[in-house]
Design a protein around this motif. Structure first.
Motif, mmCIF file in Angstrom:
data_model
loop_
_atom_site.group_PDB
_atom_site.id
_atom_site.type_symbol
_atom_site.label_atom_id
_atom_site.label_comp_id
_atom_site.label_asym_id
_atom_site.label_seq_id
_atom_site.Cartn_x
_atom_site.Cartn_y
_atom_site.Cartn_z
ATOM 1 N N CYS A 48 0.702 -1.151 -0.121
ATOM 2 C CA CYS A 48 0.138 0.057 0.095
ATOM 3 C C CYS A 48 0.794 1.476 0.067
ATOM 4 N N CYS B 289 -6.002 1.239 5.545
ATOM 5 C CA CYS B 289 -6.627 2.410 5.032
ATOM 6 C C CYS B 289 -7.575 2.323 3.895
ATOM 7 N N CYS C 145 -0.061 4.186 2.874
ATOM 8 C CA CYS C 145 0.727 3.640 3.931
ATOM 9 C C CYS C 145 2.055 3.087 4.337
ATOM 10 N N CYS D 31 -6.149 -2.407 1.357
ATOM 11 C CA CYS D 31 -5.073 -2.494 2.590
ATOM 12 C C CYS D 31 -5.889 -2.089 3.765
HETATM 13 ZN ZN LIG Z 1 -3.210 1.606 3.218
#
Ligand SMILES: [Zn+2]
Length: 377
Positions: free
Chosen positions: A129, A149, A132, A146
């Motif tokens: 991701c 998020c 992140c 993810c």
């Molecule tokens: Zn994420």
């Protein structure tokens, strides 16, 4: 006043990807209130806040803006520190993770962890991701996205350094069980134990090669230090920690922290990775990590993409700084998310500050004038 000893508290450091909104400023106002209260009680307080300035997301934002990452973060860090000052935040130190002394210490910390075998070199394959900066296994994904998020992830492979989390997991579980005050509120403690610690900790990938804007691993060019290993250490580098044994008197006095105040979304990093990094450095653990809820806007998470963002400077222009500080503190319980709208803030200012407190002060002064000639005996 009685000398109560030292009290070291920190906020999370703000990510310099853009101007923070009132939902981000809540934490610093809360921390400031605690710092002021502790000082009044007689504690020798050290209050640290600052900015988290590395990572791929910032590299991309700078590219979009047509400036260097350094120019980009200098600008945003200036805005963030300006907002702290506007909100009358009585911080003692504003640390930036691009500060020279922080960067040097992160390199020393990384090298020491590598030398003692806590960090080893391997390769990572998994789902990545980008926002992140996290790798996930297929089984960790939620609906293929993810788990942190909810955004899209993509398959990626890179040579990387890993931290042996499992080596310290039992010690951390024991510490959490023996110190019920360590993770607060208690609901967050259960979440960490049941979702992450008890199922078994995976080794953590602590370097990246896919971008440049980070602290270089000095003995292996091309690798930069994982942004969380970099950011979390601000709590010790900011008060003078030295990984080679030359820590300052200030560090010896103030560490361990009495309180890390953070948002509930980053509690995993603070209650699992951070304590384990400290164990590896043979340093004591912070006394308490408090994961506070969010301040929502019309009961939805504030975000630029949703267009529901409220900025502290607009509120301060309209209501004044103390009214804004009062509102965020009043509105935020410690367990559940709070809500902010222009209407709610106006209502709170009118009812609490004007009608209740204002009225009380007005009546008290009128009566003391009338009956006591304006002199309080
Ligand atoms: Zn994420």
């Amino acid at each position: 006043m009685e000398d109560k000893g030292k009290y070291y508290l920190t906020t999370a450091i703000a990510y310099t990807s853009g101007k923070p909104h009132i939902g981000n400023n809540y934490e610093i106002v809360l921390a400031d209130s605690i710092a002021r209260f502790r000082r009044k009680e007689g504690y020798d307080v050290f209050f640290q806040t600052g900015t988290d300035e590395h990572g791929q997301k910032i590299e991309l934002k700078a590219q979009e803006a047509g400036v260097t990452p350094r120019e980009f973060v200098d600008n945003v860090a200036g805005i963030i520190q300006g907002m702290c000052d506007m909100l009358n935040i009585s911080y003692d130190k504003f640390i930036r993770t691009t500060d020279d002394c922080h960067e040097k210490q992160v390199q020393k910390i990384f090298k020491r962890m590598y030398a003692q075998g806590d960090i080893y070199k391997g390769a990572y394959e998994g789902m990545y991701c980008t926002p992140c900066e996290s790798f996930w296994t297929e089984s960790q994904l939620v609906d293929g996205k993810c788990p942190d998020c909810g955004r899209e992830v993509k398959p990626a492979r890179e040579e990387a350094y890993f931290f042996r989390m499992s080596k310290y997991a039992d010690r951390l579980i024991r510490h959490i069980n023996e110190h019920p005050e360590f993770i607060q509120p208690v609901s967050r403690k259960n979440e960490m134990m049941n979702n992450f610690l008890l199922p078994g900790l995976q080794d953590l990938c602590v370097s990246r090669t896919s971008f440049k804007w980070g602290i270089p691993v000095d003995f292996d060019p091309g690798h930069v230090v994982y942004v969380w290993l970099d950011a979390l250490t601000n709590y010790i580098t900011g008060i003078g920690y030295d990984a080679e044994g030359g820590s300052t008197e200030q560090y010896k006095k103030f560490w361990p922290a009495d309180l890390h105040l953070i948002g509930k979304d980053i509690i995993r990093f603070h209650t699992i990775y951070w304590p384990i990094f400290l164990m590896a450095l043979d340093e004591p653990l912070p006394k308490q990590i408090f994961g506070h809820p969010w301040l929502l806007m019309n009961s939805g998470k504030m975000s630029k993409s949703r267009g529901n963002v409220i900025y502290a400077d607009d509120l301060v222009d309209f209501f004044g700084v103390d009214a804004v500080r009062y509102y965020v503190l009043h509105e935020m319980p410690f367990e559940n998310d709070g809500n902010a709208t222009w209407e709610l803030i106006a209502e709170r200012v009118n009812s609490d500050l004007a009608n209740t407190l204002g009225n009380l002060v007005n009546r008290t002064i009128s009566m003391s004038n009338k009956y006591f000639g304006g002199v309080v005996a």
